[in-house]
Design a protein around this motif. Structure first.
Motif, PDB file in Angstrom:
ATOM      1  N   ALA A 112       4.673  12.029   3.028  1.00 22.73           N
ATOM      2  CA  ALA A 112       3.230  11.794   3.054  1.00 22.73           C
ATOM      3  C   ALA A 112       2.923  10.303   3.097  1.00 22.73           C
ATOM      4  O   ALA A 112       2.026   9.855   3.827  1.00 22.73           O
ATOM      5  CB  ALA A 112       2.575  12.441   1.836  1.00 22.73           C
ATOM      6  N   ALA A 113       3.672   9.534   2.331  1.00 18.92           N
ATOM      7  CA  ALA A 113       3.476   8.084   2.341  1.00 18.92           C
ATOM      8  C   ALA A 113       3.835   7.494   3.697  1.00 18.92           C
ATOM      9  O   ALA A 113       3.157   6.590   4.201  1.00 18.92           O
ATOM     10  CB  ALA A 113       4.318   7.439   1.242  1.00 18.92           C
ATOM     11  N   LEU A 114       4.894   8.019   4.331  1.00 17.44           N
ATOM     12  CA  LEU A 114       5.316   7.480   5.617  1.00 17.44           C
ATOM     13  C   LEU A 114       4.296   7.753   6.712  1.00 17.44           C
ATOM     14  O   LEU A 114       4.111   6.927   7.607  1.00 17.44           O
ATOM     15  CB  LEU A 114       6.685   8.052   6.006  1.00 17.44           C
ATOM     16  N   ASP A 115       3.635   8.911   6.671  1.00 16.49           N
ATOM     17  CA  ASP A 115       2.575   9.157   7.650  1.00 16.49           C
ATOM     18  C   ASP A 115       1.515   8.064   7.569  1.00 16.49           C
ATOM     19  O   ASP A 115       1.074   7.519   8.585  1.00 16.49           O
ATOM     20  CB  ASP A 115       1.931  10.523   7.402  1.00 16.49           C
ATOM     21  N   ALA A 116       1.097   7.737   6.341  1.00 16.09           N
ATOM     22  CA  ALA A 116       0.106   6.678   6.161  1.00 16.09           C
ATOM     23  C   ALA A 116       0.686   5.318   6.536  1.00 16.09           C
ATOM     24  O   ALA A 116       0.014   4.484   7.163  1.00 16.09           O
ATOM     25  CB  ALA A 116      -0.391   6.671   4.714  1.00 16.09           C
ATOM     26  N   GLY A 117       1.952   5.092   6.155  1.00 12.27           N
ATOM     27  CA  GLY A 117       2.584   3.817   6.462  1.00 12.27           C
ATOM     28  C   GLY A 117       2.746   3.568   7.943  1.00 12.27           C
ATOM     29  O   GLY A 117       2.679   2.420   8.409  1.00 12.27           O
ATOM     30  N   ARG A 118       2.958   4.633   8.714  1.00  6.61           N
ATOM     31  CA  ARG A 118       3.093   4.465  10.168  1.00  6.61           C
ATOM     32  C   ARG A 118       1.799   3.950  10.784  1.00  6.61           C
ATOM     33  O   ARG A 118       1.829   3.192  11.758  1.00  6.61           O
ATOM     34  CB  ARG A 118       3.514   5.790  10.797  1.00  6.61           C
ATOM     35  N   LEU A 119       0.677   4.350  10.220  1.00  8.88           N
ATOM     36  CA  LEU A 119      -0.590   3.808  10.698  1.00  8.88           C
ATOM     37  C   LEU A 119      -0.681   2.312  10.395  1.00  8.88           C
ATOM     38  O   LEU A 119      -1.217   1.540  11.197  1.00  8.88           O
ATOM     39  CB  LEU A 119      -1.761   4.550  10.052  1.00  8.88           C
ATOM     40  N   GLY A 120      -0.152   1.901   9.239  1.00  9.35           N
ATOM     41  CA  GLY A 120      -0.125   0.481   8.923  1.00  9.35           C
ATOM     42  C   GLY A 120       0.702  -0.299   9.921  1.00  9.35           C
ATOM     43  O   GLY A 120       0.308  -1.398  10.360  1.00  9.35           O
ATOM     44  N   ILE A 121       1.859   0.230  10.309  1.00  4.32           N
ATOM     45  CA  ILE A 121       2.697  -0.442  11.301  1.00  4.32           C
ATOM     46  C   ILE A 121       1.980  -0.515  12.640  1.00  4.32           C
ATOM     47  O   ILE A 121       2.040  -1.527  13.345  1.00  4.32           O
ATOM     48  CB  ILE A 121       4.044   0.291  11.445  1.00  4.32           C
TER      49      ILE A 121
ATOM     50  N   THR B  48       0.828  -1.199   0.000  1.00  2.00           N
ATOM     51  CA  THR B  48       0.000   0.000   0.000  1.00  2.00           C
ATOM     52  C   THR B  48       0.864   1.251   0.000  1.00  2.00           C
ATOM     53  O   THR B  48       0.571   2.234  -0.691  1.00  2.00           O
ATOM     54  CB  THR B  48      -0.938  -0.012   1.223  1.00  2.00           C
ATOM     55  N   LEU B  49       1.951   1.218   0.770  1.00  2.19           N
ATOM     56  CA  LEU B  49       2.906   2.328   0.802  1.00  2.19           C
ATOM     57  C   LEU B  49       3.522   2.554  -0.572  1.00  2.19           C
ATOM     58  O   LEU B  49       3.677   3.695  -1.030  1.00  2.19           O
ATOM     59  CB  LEU B  49       3.996   2.012   1.832  1.00  2.19           C
ATOM     60  N   ALA B  50       3.866   1.463  -1.263  1.00  2.00           N
ATOM     61  CA  ALA B  50       4.493   1.570  -2.578  1.00  2.00           C
ATOM     62  C   ALA B  50       3.549   2.156  -3.618  1.00  2.00           C
ATOM     63  O   ALA B  50       3.999   2.734  -4.608  1.00  2.00           O
ATOM     64  CB  ALA B  50       4.987   0.189  -3.034  1.00  2.00           C
ATOM     65  N   CYS B  51       2.250   2.025  -3.429  1.00  2.00           N
ATOM     66  CA  CYS B  51       1.257   2.567  -4.360  1.00  2.00           C
ATOM     67  C   CYS B  51       0.913   4.025  -4.074  1.00  2.00           C
ATOM     68  O   CYS B  51       0.260   4.685  -4.895  1.00  2.00           O
ATOM     69  CB  CYS B  51      -0.034   1.745  -4.293  1.00  2.00           C
ATOM     70  N   HIS B  52       1.320   4.534  -2.944  1.00  2.00           N
ATOM     71  CA  HIS B  52       0.826   5.818  -2.443  1.00  2.00           C
ATOM     72  C   HIS B  52       1.165   6.987  -3.363  1.00  2.00           C
ATOM     73  O   HIS B  52       0.296   7.811  -3.688  1.00  2.00           O
ATOM     74  CB  HIS B  52       1.368   6.071  -1.037  1.00  2.00           C
ATOM     75  N   ALA B  53       2.421   7.094  -3.777  1.00  2.00           N
ATOM     76  CA  ALA B  53       2.832   8.257  -4.579  1.00  2.00           C
ATOM     77  C   ALA B  53       2.077   8.310  -5.902  1.00  2.00           C
ATOM     78  O   ALA B  53       1.633   9.377  -6.342  1.00  2.00           O
ATOM     79  CB  ALA B  53       4.337   8.224  -4.821  1.00  2.00           C
ATOM     80  N   LEU B  54       1.923   7.161  -6.568  1.00  2.00           N
ATOM     81  CA  LEU B  54       1.192   7.126  -7.820  1.00  2.00           C
ATOM     82  C   LEU B  54      -0.276   7.475  -7.602  1.00  2.00           C
ATOM     83  O   LEU B  54      -0.862   8.283  -8.336  1.00  2.00           O
ATOM     84  CB  LEU B  54       1.309   5.744  -8.461  1.00  2.00           C
ATOM     85  N   ALA B  55      -0.884   6.881  -6.576  1.00  2.11           N
ATOM     86  CA  ALA B  55      -2.308   7.104  -6.329  1.00  2.11           C
ATOM     87  C   ALA B  55      -2.596   8.542  -5.927  1.00  2.11           C
ATOM     88  O   ALA B  55      -3.638   9.094  -6.276  1.00  2.11           O
ATOM     89  CB  ALA B  55      -2.802   6.144  -5.253  1.00  2.11           C
ATOM     90  N   SER B  56      -1.668   9.182  -5.195  1.00  2.00           N
ATOM     91  CA  SER B  56      -1.927  10.526  -4.676  1.00  2.00           C
ATOM     92  C   SER B  56      -1.462  11.624  -5.618  1.00  2.00           C
ATOM     93  O   SER B  56      -2.070  12.701  -5.660  1.00  2.00           O
ATOM     94  CB  SER B  56      -1.244  10.709  -3.313  1.00  2.00           C
ATOM     95  N   SER B  57      -0.393  11.375  -6.391  1.00  2.09           N
ATOM     96  CA  SER B  57       0.210  12.454  -7.176  1.00  2.09           C
ATOM     97  C   SER B  57       0.479  12.100  -8.628  1.00  2.09           C
ATOM     98  O   SER B  57       1.024  12.928  -9.359  1.00  2.09           O
ATOM     99  CB  SER B  57       1.526  12.895  -6.515  1.00  2.09           C
ATOM    100  N   GLY B  58       0.129  10.903  -9.054  1.00  6.63           N
ATOM    101  CA  GLY B  58       0.302  10.551 -10.458  1.00  6.63           C
ATOM    102  C   GLY B  58      -0.711  11.262 -11.334  1.00  6.63           C
ATOM    103  O   GLY B  58      -1.781  11.666 -10.884  1.00  6.63           O
TER     104      GLY B  58
END
Length: 390
Positions: A244-253, A100-110
């Motif tokens: 931005a991705a890390l903020d979301a990723g920290r919730l995953g952790i 999900t983290l790896a998809c974040h940049a494309l999904a948010s800013s692609g």
């Protein structure tokens, strides 16, 4: 389900669809994930076919736009799915979080064209992603990364080494942060790189104290050509996308940590009921009962923290401080709970015949990834009193 978590399995969910989704995840966890977890972790076996199953059932794209194959679920629901997966096997829960983290940049800013070209395969097409920010000399100080991307016509040429990459060597695509300008965070851009790109090689997986089934490896970029059409966001925007991705990723952790702690508590409660000493179950002894009560309280508190941060995110409100707090508390709680689970099992907890010792080894990793817990304290303090004066 043992009393230690039965309240947690009936958590409030926003819709009937979300309740049905969580029921599906629990069924997959019970049938497909948990029965093989101990054996495959001991063998260091990565469950690639499980991720293909999760992709087919839509579990690899839950928080993303349905127009591109995503599940359209709020983070409040997505994180509870992660908790269930991690309770069955942390390698799987963490793997979904990293994807999900790896998809974040494309999904948010692609761009629309980029999303249409790549997101469907990433979310439901069986692909698995990796997130490439850290380097041998740039861990907590991620803005010091040295991997370079040099423009060559309508392409970029990447050279450098990424380190501590979950799914390194098995990922089908990578979101890579590379330096396209001068020093510091403003000189970093983001790229979507195929996992089989010429010039990209993976080192042998790291030998870790836990998470043996989850490959972690260095990735070497030697003249890897990436079309400019695969640059994500504007030049120099990469570090902003990474944070931005890390903020979301920290919730995953955080959610994974609660799931792991839940598994440890379930094991401890079952053992306390079944193990007899001095003619009665050890669950009768007050000292052990208090220990279990503390374990359960930490799990519930951790879940409340990550869900509150998720709701802030879902409402479009700032949530960076809440995410750091959730990651910090939940991973520290997982370390305490798994340590106490080993203690409850006594000598059995110290043997590899029971999963308590594996849970303990896995919990330590959660205090390190997606920013160490010392970095989380730095983030929280900056929100409270501002940046350091220097």
């Amino acid at each position: 389900m043992p009393d230690g978590t039965e309240d947690g399995t009936d958590r409030r969910l926003p819709t009937d669809e979300a309740r049905a989704l969580l029921a599906l995840v629990r069924d997959i966890a019970r049938r497909e994930i948990a029965p093989r977890a101990a054996e495959e972790e001991a063998a260091g076996q990565f469950p690639r076919e499980l991720f293909a199953l999760l992709s087919r059932t839509g579990l690899l794209g839950l928080p993303y736009d349905p127009a591109y194959g995503g599940g359209g679920q709020p983070y409040e629901v997505y994180l509870q799915v992660l908790e269930e997966l991690a309770a069955a096997r942390l390698t799987v829960g963490l793997g979904v979080s990293v994807h999900t983290l790896a998809c974040h940049a494309l999904a948010s800013s692609g761009t629309g064209e980029q999303r249409a070209a790549h997101l469907p395969a990433m979310l439901t097409g069986g692909l698995l992603g990796a997130y490439c920010l850290s380097e041998p000399s740039a861990g907590s100080d991620a803005a010091a990364l040295r991997t370079r991307a040099v423009r060559d016509g309508d392409a970029w040429v990447l050279d450098g080494t990424k380190a501590w990459i979950t799914h390194g060597g098995v990922a089908d695509f990578l979101t890579v942060m590379a330096r396209t300008g001068g020093p510091g965070p403003r000189g970093i851009s983001a790229f979507l790189v195929p996992g089989d790109a010429p010039g990209l090689t993976a080192a042998p997986p790291e030998r870790k104290m836990g998470m043996s089934g989850s490959p972690t490896a260095q990735l070497h970029f030697d003249g890897v050509r990436v079309p400019d059409a695969r640059r994500l966001g504007a030049e120099g925007q990469g570090f902003t996308l990474a944070l931005a991705a890390l903020d979301a990723g920290r919730l995953g952790i955080a959610a994974c940590a609660v799931g792991l702690a839940r598994a440890a508590l379930d094991l401890a409660v079952a053992h306390a009921r079944e193990r007899h000493q001095f003619g009665r179950p050890v669950a009768d002894f007050q000292g052990l009962r208090f220990l279990l009560a503390d374990m359960a309280t930490q799990i519930e508190a951790g879940r409340a923290l990550y869900l509150e941060a998720a709701r802030l995110r879902d409402e479009g409100r700032p949530y960076g401080r809440a995410a750091a707090m959730a990651k910090l508390f939940c991973s520290d709680a997982a370390m305490r709970v798994t340590t106490d689970a080993v203690q409850v099992l006594g000598g059995y907890g110290y043997t590899a015949d029971f999963p308590a010792e594996r849970y303990l080894r896995e919990a330590k990793m959660l205090q390190i990834v997606e920013g160490t817990n010392q970095i989380q304290r730095v983030v929280i303090a900056r929100h409270l009193v501002g940046p350091e004066s220097r």
